[in-house]
Structures are given as C-alpha cells and as structure tokens.
Motif scaffolding. Structure first.
Motif, PDB file in Angstrom:
ATOM      1  N   SER A 170     -85.141  51.776  -6.703  1.00 13.35           N
ATOM      2  CA  SER A 170     -84.326  51.944  -5.497  1.00 13.35           C
ATOM      3  C   SER A 170     -83.485  53.211  -5.585  1.00 13.35           C
ATOM      4  CB  SER A 170     -83.406  50.742  -5.295  1.00 13.35           C
ATOM      5  OG  SER A 170     -84.155  49.563  -5.197  1.00 13.35           O
ATOM      6  N   GLN A 187     -83.895  47.496   0.428  1.00 14.89           N
ATOM      7  CA  GLN A 187     -84.025  46.232  -0.300  1.00 14.89           C
ATOM      8  C   GLN A 187     -82.932  45.271   0.141  1.00 14.89           C
ATOM      9  OE1 GLN A 187     -83.563  46.788  -4.505  1.00 14.89           O
ATOM     10  NE2 GLN A 187     -84.375  44.764  -4.977  1.00 14.89           N
ATOM     11  N   ASP A 201     -88.834  49.234   0.412  1.00 17.57           N
ATOM     12  CA  ASP A 201     -88.275  48.705  -0.837  1.00 17.57           C
ATOM     13  C   ASP A 201     -88.257  47.176  -0.749  1.00 17.57           C
ATOM     14  OD1 ASP A 201     -87.076  48.351  -3.235  1.00 17.57           O
ATOM     15  OD2 ASP A 201     -85.343  49.632  -2.839  1.00 17.57           O
ATOM     16  N   GLU A 202     -89.183  46.543  -1.381  1.00 19.42           N
ATOM     17  CA  GLU A 202     -89.355  45.098  -1.367  1.00 19.42           C
ATOM     18  C   GLU A 202     -89.293  44.502   0.049  1.00 19.42           C
ATOM     19  OE1 GLU A 202     -87.585  42.880  -4.478  1.00 19.42           O
ATOM     20  OE2 GLU A 202     -87.325  44.637  -5.735  1.00 19.42           O
ATOM     21  N   GLY A 259     -81.126  45.138  -7.398  1.00 17.82           N
ATOM     22  CA  GLY A 259     -81.333  43.931  -6.595  1.00 17.82           C
ATOM     23  C   GLY A 259     -81.715  42.709  -7.415  1.00 17.82           C
TER      24      GLY A 259
END
Ligand SMILES: Nc1ncnc2c1ncn2[C@@H]1O[C@H](COP(=O)(O)OP(=O)(O)OP(=O)(O)O)[C@@H](O)[C@H]1O
Ligand SMILES: [Mg+2]
Lengths: 506, 325
Positions: A52, A94, A173-174, A404
């Motif tokens: 990230s 995220q 991001d995710e 995260g």
C-alpha cells in the motif's frame, strides 16, 4: 538504441529504486515495479510488506524518499490523488474512507463534479451516475446516501468510482476483501473489459486463487524489499508463497478435530432488519461457519445478537438460560464477543495506541484496581501480538500506522484477550496474508479446543469449508440449508452445492 | 523527485518533525519565556513566576475540564457562568446567611457539579450537540446566578475565606498547591484509569467504543460532571481572590480554557490530548498576559496576540504532524 526505445514503450509504469521510511520504520527499500500496458499486474507480499505504501507513493499521498517513477514513458511526479487522476492514474483504497452524508452520485464524482458555470449540475450528475450504476447492476439509486450502504456496497461504489474516470492505470488495493463470490465475479468481468481497452491494472490481494484467475504478471515484496517478478503462466502457488514469506506454509487450513461438547449458545426464531426467524445452536469446541452472499443477513443477525442493532423477535439462550442483550456491553459481560467486519468504523480507535485498542474491551474484567496495571496489560498485549504474528515497531504506536492486515490482527487480539464463551467472527481474516491466515486459523482451533464456541462468517468459501464443523447457508435473510464437515470431507457437498444454496436453490 | 533527507538543526527531517510534534509546544513556551525575559528582566524573578502560577490556577481548573470535554468530541461553554453561580452562592451563604466557609464551599461545588452532570446527561442520553447544550445551560446558569445574588455584588469580608487565595505554605500560595494537586489527579485520571481510556476511545471512535462495551452515557456524563466540579473549584479560588460575589464574572473564560487546550495539542476531532501539553498551554496564555503587562502593552493587543499565537501554534502543529492519510 531502437531496442531501448521499444523496451520503454512496453511499460506504462516504471518505478525504480523507491525507498520510503516513516520515522524509524523503513517501509520500502529500493523497490522496482514495472507494469505493461493492458495487463493485470499482481502485487504480493505479507502484511506490512509495503504494497500500500508503494501505491500511495504512486498517487502522491506519500512522497518517496528516493527513487523515480515514469508513467507512459515520461517522468512523473504528482502531489496528490487529484493530480494523479489528471495524469491518468486512479486508485481503489484498501481502507475505505466514505463521506457518510454524500450520495452515491456525489461520491463517484467527488472532485470532478458536473458543473454549469459555477453551479453544480446535480441532475445531469445523477443521471450519469445512474447509468454507470446500472452497468454494474448496483441495487441502489444514485441518490442513496453512503451511510445507508453496507461495507461491500461501499466497496463497490469505490470500485465504480475508480473505473469510471477513464484512467489508463487503475490501482486496486484489496478490492475484494469484503466482497462475495458474485460481486467478485462482477469485478473480474469489469477488469477484463478494461484490459481489452488497454487499461493497465495493479491488483493487490491476499487471495491467491484470484491472482491466478485474473493476473498476467506478479511482483513479490518481502519486508519492504523487492523479491522479483514472475509471469503467472508457469508459476506455482507454493513458489509464490515461498518468495513471499521466505519459507513454506504447510497447511492453509490447519483444522484440528477437537471434542465437541454441550450446547453453549442457542438462538430461537430471531428476527430483525434483514433476517427472519433464524434458529441455530452452537456447541463447546465447535466452529460454526456461516456462508451466504453479502447482504443475505449474516452480519445483520450477528450484529443483532451482539446488541448492535435492535432485534424485533426471538430468544437467545446461553448455557441453557435465556438472556437479553440490548447493547454490546451486556453481551461482553455474559461472555459473547464479536469481531466486526468493518474494522475502521467498529473495530479500532485509529489515533490511539495498539495497547489501548487491544485492552479496551477487557478493562472492566482485568483491571479491578483504581489505577491500571500497565505491566500485566503490556504482557498480555505482547503475548497476543506474538501469537498473531503482529508486525509493529511497538505496542505504543498508533493503530493507523499499521498496515491493513496488521490492523485486522489488533482487532482479533482485542477479542481473543477477552477469552469469551462464544466468539463471533465476521470476516476474521479480511486482508490478512497467507502465512498469518493459517496462524489465525490454528489459533481458532486452539481456542475451540479449550471449549470456546466459535461462529465464523466468511465470504471466502475455501475458508468456511476448510475450518467449520458445520456450515449454515444464508439466503435472503433465512437459513437455507446446513452442511456438516463429514459431508464435505466425503465429497457429498462441495463448493458448488453450497453456492447453489446461497443463491436460493436446494 | 528524488529527495534526499534534509537536515534541520542537526536532526533528520523526519526526526525533527516527530520531535516538534511531541515537544513543539514546550519549545514555543521556552522561546516566549526567553523573549519576554530579554524585553523585561523583571519577568525572570521568582516572585513573578509564583505570581503567574497563582494567576493561571483559575484558568487551569477550567482548562482541565475543557480538555476532557474536547477529547470526547465536545465542548463545555457553561464554565464561565458556573464561575459566576458558584461565586453568588458563596456570597449569599457566607455573607447573608452566615454559613461556615466549608459547608458553603461544599454546597457551591455540589451545585456546579450537578450542572455539569445535567450537561453530560443531555449530551449523551439525547445525543444533543455539546455546543448547543452548554450554550443554553450557560444562559440558565448565569440567570440563576443573578437570581441568587439579587443582581447585587455581595462583598465577602470573612478573612479566613480570603486566605484561600492568599495563604502560603512556605513560599507557595495555596492556589498553586491546588494547581499541582489537580494536575497530578488529572494526569492519573486520563492516563492511568479505565475512565481515561474510555474518554479517549469515545472521542476517537464512538461506534468502536460502543462495540467494545464502553458506556457512552456514563463516560460523557462523568466528563461534564468533572468539568463542572473543576469550574466550581475555579469559582471558589476566584471569589476568594476578589472577595466579592458577582453574577457578571467569568465572561469569556471558556475562551482561555479552549485556547490552552488547543495550544496543548488537544484535538477537536477528539481522542487526543495530554495533561502536560494542556499545562504548558495554560502557562503560555498566562505568560502572554503577564509578559505584556510587564512590558506595558495595552490589553487590546493582549487579546490580539493571544489569537495570533493560537493560530500560529495550531498551524505549526498541523505542519509538524502532517498526517499522511
Ligand atoms: N502512516 C504511517 N506511519 C507509520 N508507519 C507506517 C505508515 N503507513 C505504513 N507504515 C508502515 O509501513 C509498513 C508497510 O505498510 P503497508 O501498509 O505498505 O503494508 P502492506 O504491504 O500494504 O500490508 P497489508 O497487506 O497488511 O495491507 C508497515 O510496517 C507499516 O507499519
Ligand atoms: Mg495494504
């Protein structure tokens, strides 16, 4: 010379020698990233590996200490996301950060509003938003406020927003960490469309299946360093994992069978907003998995049980006695705890230390003296941190400085420290890397073995199937079938049959 | 775009930033003290320091209560009026009714604590905005003060009562002892008790606090009750200082208290404050008054300086603690 020119053109994004430190933490050390036009490029790495952080350097939220970035063959330097967007790069973050009082349309067009002179052109904006939402089969109108959406829906809006601004590179991001299989499939269709249009995508996920399904190349990071790049063709899952962790992860679902005892907790005819007439029981030492689509009432039921939302009917029994729960404090006192899926809003006080976050629910239980016993507290936090492989410089650091996945571990830690009779886990391994995931799974088994009853909601089918003694399948607010571990092991039930029930079939 | 670490004062840029983020307020305090000392050497004398500390003790009580309120994402605007009400109750009971000093003080502080409790209950139970609630109760409280005093200033001639402000233990005046005690207690309450943890948790993320079993009603009610109690203590010291009960005192006192909190790094977004920080904020405000009086600058300019210093300090804090969200 010509050779060099050709090589240049091949890549839309080139990052060379990027380093970034936060105070004493070196988040990135001399990393590389090369992304080709029209490809889906995966980033893989453990929690806290720096994925990230690198992405935030690309869109200008962080400034790297060292290193250069080139976008479409030209040197590229931006001061923030708006500039990045103008240059052609958008990002799905995220950690979602929605403005609860904005409508969906306003969120999608934030900072690039439709204007007529100095006035906002709300009507046109709403219409355009409706049109985009329709393309995604989104179940709400563009005028709905963000605060009325579920976590998964907010995530979808974020995705829609990022793909609707005609960026030539989209960072995800995710994106799927709170989505179910159907929504994920929808996202993948979108990704394929984008790819066909020549848009490049950087895709970060801890779900290996997804990476094999959708990505062309993968770059692996470990502890802020660059390990290498592979083509997805011809690379194996094990190879990627050992690049990522530097060792082998043996068993992804280390389910141990432990003795299942008496019924600890029973729910009878529970009804509330989004679920109806739910009855089930869970026993000592049992892991009860809950499957179903996002929005099928799984999380809503658990929130109701835990006292976060009102329930309109039904009864709860703990160890045979009827109990009433109107607010979380009552649930906690009786030994029922819940890890919420939305760690940002219901899990963490981000500006407080890891220690304070971990200790919060257990203060009344463990701190009886007028002044806090910080020594004992520190020991508890450090022990639990170690069990969960938490990566943090110190437990005195603020929660927001964690990656995260490590934030998720802090949320888990705070409830595991409470050592409840019934532990409700809503997406417990959201955003957690493969290695840590298997640690968490074996921890769940250890706690179950000690007599805890565990209820686990998960949108990841392999996780529910691999970890549960029994699975309840939700469909539109009702339980539509139950599957036992033996049935899965014997092959009578499989992914397909569970999905079929989740969609309402028999 | 490659940026090498610049050095600032021999420290890494990042380190310098963290240092200033943590101790910036102390640095400002020191710079101010050096500056005023150069302008006016009398400032440095021990007796002047004792003098300043005695004077700030009143604002300190109010500021400590205020920092609790702000940390729970609120504010207590009723403190100035509380001061007046306490003063009028003391005047009425001691001078007109002939009560003893101790019972009168106990009653006065109980009343201010009760008003604090009412504030907190309204705010937490009905989820009302703290700004609106305390702005309104402030009007009621000041009105009550006028009723109690009958609109007249009541002189308090009791010599023992005046001792509360002027008595000394060795070289240290009584109000400074109260200040020291309050500082220690506040430090313990915020950083070493469950209640302190709840205050921070509620202020930082109320929903997460509820989901962790924290009672919002208890936490916020206690917060404002403490603020009311401390305003009561401030009222007693103030009345002893002026030896007169008046219903029009304390106007604008919430401003100095808020200023001290903000200077001390208390965040209006909630969840962040430190007692040492607020204490330094209190002294900065005190030195602005004292220093400018010594140097002989008009009081209009004092107010302007205060405003400028606060904005400067907050800006500095934002630059130093620039959060990469
Ligand atoms: N704002 C910050 N302040 C201090 N440290 C930070 C900050 N942001 C990130 N870090 C640290 O930098 C490191 C890399 O974090 P990053 O968020 O990039 O990890 P990640 O690879 O995205 O992990 P995850 O898979 O858990 O999301 C971590 O050790 C983290 O604690
Ligand atoms: Mg991350």
């Amino acid at each position: 010379m010509a050779e060099e020119m050709k090589k240049k053109e091949e890549y839309v994004l080139e990052c060379h020698g990027i380093s970034k430190a936060f105070g004493g933490t070196q988040a990135l050390k001399d990393v590389e990233l090369l992304v080709r036009a029209g490809e889906v490029h995966a980033l893989l790495g453990e929690n806290g590996a720096g994925k990230s952080t690198l992405m935030k350097c690309i869109i200008g939220l962080h400034q790297q200490d060292e290193g250069t970035i080139q976008f479409e063959g030209k040197p590229y330097a931006v001061k923030g996301p708006v500039e990045a967007l103008n240059a052609g790069i958008s990002m799905i973050h995220q950690e979602l950060n929605p403005e609860p009082h904005l409508s969906i349309a306003e969120t999608i067009f934030l900072k690039r509003e439709d204007t007529r002179g100095i006035l906002l052109n709300k009507k046109a904006q709403n219409e355009r938003a409706e049109e985009i939402l329709r393309k995604f089969d989104f179940p709400h109108s563009a005028k709905t406020l963000m605060k009325e959406l579920t976590l998964a829906q907010m995530q979808m809006v974020e995705i829609i927003k990022a793909v609707s601004c005609n960026a030539r590179l989209i960072i995800m991001d995710e994106p799927t960490s709170s989505l179910d299989s159907e929504e994920t499939e929808h996202l993948f269709r979108t990704i394929r469309d984008l790819k066909a249009k020549g848009v490049a995508i950087i895709y970060i996920s801890h779900r290996m299946e997804e990476i094999f399904q959708i990505c062309d190349h993968v770059s692996v990071f470990r502890d802020g360093t660059y390990v290498g790049e592979r083509s997805m063709e011809g690379v194996t899952r094990d190879e990627l994992i050992s690049m990522m962790v530097g060792r082998k992860v043996e068993n992804v679902f280390p389910k141990t069978d432990c003795e299942i005892g008496d019924v600890v907790f029973k729910v009878e005819g529970l009804t509330g907003k989004g679920f109806e007439n739910i009855s089930f029981e869970v026993r000592k030492g049992e892991i009860l998995g809950i499957s179903g689509l996002v929005g099928s009432g799984r999380s809503e039921t658990m929130r109701g049980i835990f006292g976060m939302d009102p329930i309109t009917g039904g009864k709860l029994y703990l160890e045979g006695k009827e109990i009433k729960i109107k607010k979380p404090s009552q649930a906690i006192k009786q030994g029922i705890c819940m890890v919420n899926e939305d760690r940002k809003n219901f899990g963490l006080a981000l500006h407080r230390s890891i220690r304070e976050n971990m200790a919060l629910p257990t203060l009344p239980l463990k701190q009886k003296a007028p002044l806090l016993n910080k020594k004992q507290e520190e020991k508890d936090c450090l022990d639990m941190g170690k069990l969960l492989t938490l990566k943090a410089a110190s437990i005195e650091h603020e929660a927001f400085s964690l990656s995260g996945g490590n934030q998720q571990k802090v949320v888990l830690a705070k409830w595991l420290l409470a050592n409840p009779k019934v532990l409700i886990l809503d997406e417990p391994t959201r955003g957690v890397d493969v290695g840590a995931k298997s640690e968490i799974h074996s921890l769940m088994c250890q706690f179950a073995a000690k007599g805890m009853a565990v209820i686990m909601i998960s949108s990841e089918l392999p996780e529910v199937m691999g970890m549960s003694d029994r699975i309840l399948i939700y469909h539109e607010g009702k339980i539509n079938g139950e599957v036992k571990r033996e049935e899965i092991l014997s092959g009578d039930e499989d992914q397909e049959s569970i999905l079929r029930r989740a969609f309402g079939g028999k | 775009m490659a940026k090498k670490e610049e050095k600032v004062l021999g420290m890494d840029r990042e380190k310098f930033r963290m240092f200033m983020g943590k101790y910036g307020i102390g640095v400002i305090l020191l710079i101010m003290m050096v500056f005023i000392s150069i302008m006016e050497p009398a400032f440095r004398s021990g007796s002047n320091m004792v003098n300043v500390a005695t004077q700030v003790s009143i604002n300190a009580m109010i500021a400590y209560g205020m920092c609790l309120a702000i940390t729970t994402e609120g504010i207590d605007l009723s403190v100035g009026a509380q001061l007046a009400l306490v003063s009028c109750i003391l005047g009425q009971l001691i001078s007109n009714k002939g009560w003893g000093i101790i019972p009168a003080i106990v009653v006065a502080i109980l009343v201010s604590t009760a008003w604090g409790t009412i504030n907190g209950f309204l705010i937490s139970k009905f989820n009302m905005f703290p700004f609106v609630v305390t702005l309104s109760t402030q009007l009621i409280i000041r009105g009550l003060a006028q009723v109690v005093s009958g609109g007249q200033a009541i002189p308090i001639t009791d010599a023992t009562f005046k001792q509360i402000y002027s008595a000394k233990l060795g070289p240290i005046p009584f109000p400074i002892l109260v200040l020291i005690l309050a500082t220690i207690l506040m430090y313990l309450v915020l950083h070493w008790t469950k209640f302190g943890r709840y205050v921070f948790a509620v202020g930082d993320n109320m929903q997460a606090a509820i989901a962790s079993g924290v009672s919002i009603i208890k936490t916020k009610t206690a917060t404002y009750a403490i603020s009311g109690f401390l305003a009561g203590v401030a009222g007693v010291i103030f009345t002893a200082k002026t030896a007169s009960a008046q219903s029009n005192i304390g106007v604008g006192y919430e401003t100095d208290a808020v200023a001290a909190c903000v200077l001390g790094g208390t965040s209006f977004a909630g969840g962040v404050t430190t007692v040492p920080g607020v204490l330094m904020g209190i002294f900065i405000i005190g030195f602005i008054y004292n220093g400018m009086n010594l140097i002989g600058i008009d009081s209009y300019y004092q107010s302007m300086t205060k405003g400028a210093v606060i904005i400067g300090a907050v800006l500095l804090d934002m630059v130093m603690n620039k959060k990469n969200s």
